[in-house]
Design an enzyme around this catalytic site. Sequence first.
Site, short mmCIF file in Angstrom:
data_model
loop_
_atom_site.label_atom_id
_atom_site.label_comp_id
_atom_site.label_asym_id
_atom_site.label_seq_id
_atom_site.Cartn_x
_atom_site.Cartn_y
_atom_site.Cartn_z
N ASP A 199 59.43 -99.95 -16.80
CA ASP A 199 60.53 -99.96 -17.36
C ASP A 199 60.15 -98.27 -18.02
O ASP A 199 59.69 -97.97 -18.67
CB ASP A 199 60.75 -100.48 -18.91
CG ASP A 199 61.04 -101.68 -18.13
OD1 ASP A 199 62.02 -101.68 -17.05
OD2 ASP A 199 61.07 -103.08 -18.98
N ARG A 216 66.55 -108.15 -23.75
CA ARG A 216 64.98 -107.73 -23.43
C ARG A 216 65.02 -106.07 -24.68
O ARG A 216 65.43 -105.85 -24.99
CB ARG A 216 65.35 -106.67 -22.17
CG ARG A 216 64.39 -106.24 -21.77
CD ARG A 216 64.05 -105.25 -20.62
NE ARG A 216 63.85 -104.04 -20.51
CZ ARG A 216 64.73 -103.13 -19.55
NH1 ARG A 216 64.75 -103.44 -18.43
NH2 ARG A 216 64.61 -101.98 -20.12
C1 SIN Z 1 64.22 -106.65 -16.09
O1 SIN Z 1 63.85 -105.14 -14.97
O2 SIN Z 1 63.72 -105.37 -16.76
C2 SIN Z 1 64.61 -106.92 -15.42
C3 SIN Z 1 63.84 -107.93 -14.53
C4 SIN Z 1 64.63 -109.46 -14.76
O3 SIN Z 1 66.25 -109.74 -14.70
O4 SIN Z 1 64.02 -110.36 -14.06
#
Ligand code: SIN
Length: 300
Positions: free
Chosen positions: A123, A291
């Site tokens: 990320d 998130r």
């Molecule tokens: C992400 O890449 O943060 C999302 C991962 C997911 O939706 O499983």
Amino acid sequence: MSPTVSEAPGHTAAASSSAITIRPLPGSFAAEVLGLDLSQPLADDDFRRIHQAHLDHHVLVFRDQHITPQQQIDFSRRFGPLQIHVLHQFQLPGHPEILIVSNIVENGRPVGLGDAGHYWHSDLSYVEKPSLGSMLLAQELPAEGGDTLFADQHAAWDALPEPLKARVRHLKAEHSYLAKYEELRARSPWRPKLSEEQIAQVKPSVHPVVRAHPETGRLGLFVSEHFTTRIVGLPDDESRALLAELFERSTLPAFQYRHVWRDGDMVFWDNRSVVHLATGCPEHLRRRLNRTTIEGTTPQ
Ligand code: SIN
């Protein structure tokens, strides 16, 4: 070395709990955390255990967390300042620190970023201080699919042949948020046209191809098919070929953990140690998660 532990607003002293169990998930580097209720203040001793387990296992699965957005934010903040995603369209209203990851469309509008994690990545690797870690909290899960894969970048580095290690050890690579943006935009409703201001927020960054984890010192690969565009100083064809080889070697099945989501799961991964991929689910099934991302340090 220990992280900057910023006191979250809701953080008050609490007694440590011997009820917490940290249990390695069979056949993988990840671990699950049982007997912990993150809606309650976390004692400093327990925080230290969780912090150490996160360094040891790279991916922690907190089971049975039915917590509020603010509780997720407060817990995340104990590891560092939070990052705000450039796609502000998908922030949780009232909580800009939370990015909604979802394929749900309501009244003709996507409620979250539906193709987040479509390619392997770490990320925010495209900013100067990529994410230390991310926490993803299940809100609504599909009956089928929707798993998340994680690949251990320390194991991937350790397994490289020695000549390849020597070749890449001191190389640098460029990471760009825009690398795959137009390609994704062409086939999804989740990629709005970016404003000039948004584009200015995501200028490419250059990072080492191999980084030392700032807390454990372990070396790991730090490239990904989503954001890494080129190796600095190599001709285009050589750069492309080398990156293709590294992408493949970094995500081999032997280094992967597959997370099959359960109601109440909150998964906290270390972006300095793993790359991850959303495997997707059938379009007609609803999937929604919240998130947070915690700022890390400039990779060295
Ligand atoms: C992400 O890449 O943060 C999302 C991962 C997911 O939706 O499983």
